[in-house]
Design a protein around this motif. Structure first.
Motif, PDB file in Angstrom:
ATOM      1  N   THR A  84       0.843  -1.192   0.000  1.00 57.97           N
ATOM      2  CA  THR A  84       0.000   0.000   0.000  1.00 57.97           C
ATOM      3  C   THR A  84       0.883   1.247   0.000  1.00 57.97           C
ATOM      4  OG1 THR A  84      -0.042   0.095   2.411  1.00 57.97           O
ATOM      5  CG2 THR A  84      -1.740  -1.252   1.335  1.00 57.97           C
ATOM      6  N   PRO A  85       0.347   2.386  -0.428  1.00 58.11           N
ATOM      7  CA  PRO A  85       1.136   3.630  -0.364  1.00 58.11           C
ATOM      8  C   PRO A  85       1.665   3.910   1.034  1.00 58.11           C
ATOM      9  CG  PRO A  85      -0.809   3.956  -1.711  1.00 58.11           C
ATOM     10  CD  PRO A  85      -0.951   2.592  -1.095  1.00 58.11           C
ATOM     11  N   ASN A  86       0.861   3.616   2.054  1.00 62.50           N
ATOM     12  CA  ASN A  86       1.295   3.850   3.428  1.00 62.50           C
ATOM     13  C   ASN A  86       2.487   2.958   3.778  1.00 62.50           C
ATOM     14  OD1 ASN A  86       0.916   4.999   6.145  1.00 62.50           O
ATOM     15  ND2 ASN A  86       0.360   2.890   6.697  1.00 62.50           N
ATOM     16  N   TYR A  87       2.423   1.697   3.343  1.00 62.22           N
ATOM     17  CA  TYR A  87       3.535   0.779   3.613  1.00 62.22           C
ATOM     18  C   TYR A  87       4.817   1.280   2.927  1.00 62.22           C
ATOM     19  CZ  TYR A  87       6.572  -3.285   3.159  1.00 62.22           C
ATOM     20  OH  TYR A  87       7.667  -4.110   3.166  1.00 62.22           O
ATOM     21  N   ILE A  88       4.677   1.696   1.670  1.00 61.93           N
ATOM     22  CA  ILE A  88       5.852   2.157   0.927  1.00 61.93           C
ATOM     23  C   ILE A  88       6.440   3.411   1.564  1.00 61.93           C
ATOM     24  CG2 ILE A  88       6.619   3.098  -1.286  1.00 61.93           C
ATOM     25  CD1 ILE A  88       4.637   1.158  -2.625  1.00 61.93           C
ATOM     26  N   ASP A  89       5.583   4.327   1.995  1.00 61.06           N
ATOM     27  CA  ASP A  89       6.072   5.539   2.672  1.00 61.06           C
ATOM     28  C   ASP A  89       6.825   5.182   3.945  1.00 61.06           C
ATOM     29  OD1 ASP A  89       5.074   7.203   0.744  1.00 61.06           O
ATOM     30  OD2 ASP A  89       3.257   7.755   1.867  1.00 61.06           O
ATOM     31  N   GLN A  90       6.324   4.217   4.679  1.00 58.90           N
ATOM     32  CA  GLN A  90       7.009   3.785   5.905  1.00 58.90           C
ATOM     33  C   GLN A  90       8.394   3.226   5.591  1.00 58.90           C
ATOM     34  OE1 GLN A  90       4.361   0.994   7.771  1.00 58.90           O
ATOM     35  NE2 GLN A  90       3.001   2.578   8.610  1.00 58.90           N
ATOM     36  N   GLN A  91       8.486   2.465   4.493  1.00 57.70           N
ATOM     37  CA  GLN A  91       9.774   1.885   4.135  1.00 57.70           C
ATOM     38  C   GLN A  91      10.768   2.969   3.681  1.00 57.70           C
ATOM     39  OE1 GLN A  91      10.448  -1.420   4.747  1.00 57.70           O
ATOM     40  NE2 GLN A  91       8.441  -1.085   5.719  1.00 57.70           N
ATOM     41  N   ILE A  92      10.264   3.949   2.950  1.00 57.88           N
ATOM     42  CA  ILE A  92      11.125   5.060   2.533  1.00 57.88           C
ATOM     43  C   ILE A  92      11.666   5.790   3.761  1.00 57.88           C
ATOM     44  CG2 ILE A  92      11.155   7.316   1.401  1.00 57.88           C
ATOM     45  CD1 ILE A  92       9.144   6.200  -0.632  1.00 57.88           C
ATOM     46  N   GLN A  93      10.780   6.094   4.698  1.00 51.55           N
ATOM     47  CA  GLN A  93      11.187   6.817   5.904  1.00 51.55           C
ATOM     48  C   GLN A  93      12.182   6.001   6.728  1.00 51.55           C
ATOM     49  OE1 GLN A  93       7.404   7.583   7.735  1.00 51.55           O
ATOM     50  NE2 GLN A  93       6.712   8.912   6.066  1.00 51.55           N
ATOM     51  N   ARG A  94      11.959   4.694   6.801  1.00 53.13           N
ATOM     52  CA  ARG A  94      12.850   3.838   7.576  1.00 53.13           C
ATOM     53  C   ARG A  94      14.250   3.816   6.977  1.00 53.13           C
ATOM     54  NH1 ARG A  94      14.267  -1.605   7.652  1.00 53.13           N
ATOM     55  NH2 ARG A  94      12.862  -2.138   5.941  1.00 53.13           N
ATOM     56  N   HIS A  95      14.335   3.676   5.654  1.00 44.61           N
ATOM     57  CA  HIS A  95      15.645   3.633   4.993  1.00 44.61           C
ATOM     58  C   HIS A  95      16.357   4.995   5.056  1.00 44.61           C
ATOM     59  CE1 HIS A  95      15.589  -0.471   3.514  1.00 44.61           C
ATOM     60  NE2 HIS A  95      14.337  -0.296   3.108  1.00 44.61           N
ATOM     61  N   LEU A  96      15.584   6.068   4.937  1.00 48.28           N
ATOM     62  CA  LEU A  96      16.193   7.395   5.057  1.00 48.28           C
ATOM     63  C   LEU A  96      16.761   7.598   6.459  1.00 48.28           C
ATOM     64  CD1 LEU A  96      13.575   9.633   3.189  1.00 48.28           C
ATOM     65  CD2 LEU A  96      15.891   9.074   2.405  1.00 48.28           C
ATOM     66  N   ALA A  97      15.997   7.202   7.461  1.00 51.05           N
ATOM     67  CA  ALA A  97      16.458   7.358   8.847  1.00 51.05           C
ATOM     68  C   ALA A  97      17.709   6.525   9.099  1.00 51.05           C
ATOM     69  CB  ALA A  97      15.344   6.955   9.818  1.00 51.05           C
ATOM     70  N   ALA A  98      17.736   5.312   8.548  1.00 51.26           N
ATOM     71  CA  ALA A  98      18.899   4.434   8.745  1.00 51.26           C
ATOM     72  C   ALA A  98      20.148   5.026   8.097  1.00 51.26           C
ATOM     73  CB  ALA A  98      18.606   3.052   8.177  1.00 51.26           C
ATOM     74  N   ALA A  99      19.954   5.762   6.978  1.00 46.28           N
ATOM     75  CA  ALA A  99      21.088   6.373   6.276  1.00 46.28           C
ATOM     76  C   ALA A  99      21.418   7.763   6.807  1.00 46.28           C
ATOM     77  CB  ALA A  99      20.780   6.434   4.778  1.00 46.28           C
ATOM     78  N   GLY A 100      20.636   8.262   7.739  1.00 48.23           N
ATOM     79  CA  GLY A 100      20.875   9.585   8.294  1.00 48.23           C
ATOM     80  C   GLY A 100      20.553  10.703   7.324  1.00 48.23           C
ATOM     81  N   ILE A 101      19.607  10.468   6.423  1.00 47.69           N
ATOM     82  CA  ILE A 101      19.238  11.451   5.404  1.00 47.69           C
ATOM     83  C   ILE A 101      17.895  12.081   5.775  1.00 47.69           C
ATOM     84  CG2 ILE A 101      18.684  11.816   2.965  1.00 47.69           C
ATOM     85  CD1 ILE A 101      20.426   9.364   2.343  1.00 47.69           C
ATOM     86  N   ASP A 102      17.849  13.393   5.719  1.00 49.53           N
ATOM     87  CA  ASP A 102      16.618  14.108   6.068  1.00 49.53           C
ATOM     88  C   ASP A 102      16.008  14.697   4.810  1.00 49.53           C
ATOM     89  OD1 ASP A 102      14.561  15.377   7.330  1.00 49.53           O
ATOM     90  OD2 ASP A 102      15.790  17.013   8.155  1.00 49.53           O
ATOM     91  N   LEU A 103      15.118  13.943   4.190  1.00 49.65           N
ATOM     92  CA  LEU A 103      14.432  14.400   2.982  1.00 49.65           C
ATOM     93  C   LEU A 103      12.942  14.092   3.100  1.00 49.65           C
ATOM     94  CD1 LEU A 103      16.740  13.185   0.042  1.00 49.65           C
ATOM     95  CD2 LEU A 103      16.333  15.547   0.765  1.00 49.65           C
TER      96      LEU A 103
END
Length: 314
Positions: A84-103
């Protein structure tokens, strides 16, 4: 994508499958008179490994392969439903946080769309089919159907019951040629219910068929809970368990008898055969008064001209 969990049954955990419709209100256990002591007085019933039942072909190859068209369709449908779009958004946020990227998530989505020429949902769907096909192609190499079914047969243990008390062949084969007894069990008793969901029954109906299905998901009941049509007269239902649920094992050298206790309240009546001796009848009567005061004592009498059995309280 590593934590995406499609909501499909695990083919290596058949105990998770709901294989049949709810059972009848009452199911019956045929036994010889000598077992009155073990079962009714002892309050325990035998669970038998599938490889050790009296059916030489109890464990047989019921399907040719794990992964076929139905399995692939189920996998793809489950995976697509989970993305779902919500699931994909969660995965994007999780990977960004793990990489220390604020976008912002929306910016990442737009970058990915420009890179792939399609939305991230469309891209993931385009890749999912190939991934599932690759996974499925290797499924049978993990464990062959033959090895899998043999393993299940050596692990699962069953307690067998019948839909009816008036099957002449059952009285002949399992009821001491009408000298034994049939114990009637209330299938609504909690003993027969799932530990995870009290509304679900543990009992599974046996399906009778001789053919072999192409894949596991063609017919799960046929795969895990079936016998050849020669046995159809038994009208069998089963409750399965694993060794960890066995309470007592009797070692007879060449054979081991595995026992579990059952609650007296699950018994609704005991039916003695038409040829049961007076000693058997009186022994059952005594046991019922002592351990099962709520249960009826009944007797069957063959009606030769109608091919049926009369049932009366005694």
């Amino acid at each position: 994508m590593s934590d995406l969990k499609p909501t499909i049954p695990d083919p290596f955990k058949p105990e998770d499958f709901k294989l049949s419709e709810p059972p009848p209100a009452i199911l019956y256990k045929y036994m010889v008179a000598d077992r009155v002591a073990d079962v009714l007085e002892g309050g325990m019933v035998r669970f038998t490994h599938l490889l050790d039942t009296n059916d030489s072909f109890e464990v047989r190859k019921t399907f040719r392969r794990f992964a076929g068209p139905k399995f692939l369709d189920m996998m793809k449908a489950a995976a697509l439903a989970a993305m779902t779009p919500n699931y994909i958004d969660q995965q994007i946020q999780r990977h960004l946080a793990a990489a220390g990227i604020d976008l912002p998530t929306a910016l990442v989505r737009e970058i990915l769309k420009q890179q792939h020429g399609m939305s991230i949902e469309e891209f993931m769907r385009s890749q999912m089919g190939g991934f599932i096909d690759m996974f499925a192609s290797g499924l049978d190499s993990i464990k062959s159907p033959e090895d899998f079914l043999t393993e299940i047969g050596s692990i699962l243990m069953c307690f067998s019951l019948s839909e009816r008390y008036d099957i002449a062949a059952m009285w002949a084969h399992y009821g001491g040629n009408h000298t034994g007894v049939v114990v009637a069990f209330d299938t609504e008793h909690p003993w027969f219910k799932s530990d995870k969901d009290p509304a679900e029954s543990k009992l599974q109906r046996i399906k009778y068929l001789d053919e072999q299905n192409d894949e596991l998901f063609d017919d799960l009941q046929a795969a895990f809970s079936s016998k050849a049509t020669d046995w159809a007269y038994e009208r069998e239902w089963r409750m399965n368990c694993a060794m960890k649920q066995i309470e007592k094992t009797v070692d007879l050298g060449a054979d081991r008898i595995h026992l579990r206790s059952f609650p007296p309240e699950a018994v609704t009546s005991v039916i003695v055969g038409s040829k049961a001796s007076d000693d058997t009848v009186e022994r059952v009567r005594y046991v019922l008064k002592r351990h099962y005061p709520h249960a009826k004592l009944q007797r069957t009498t063959p009606q030769r001209m109608t091919g049926s059995f009369a049932l009366e309280d005694i």
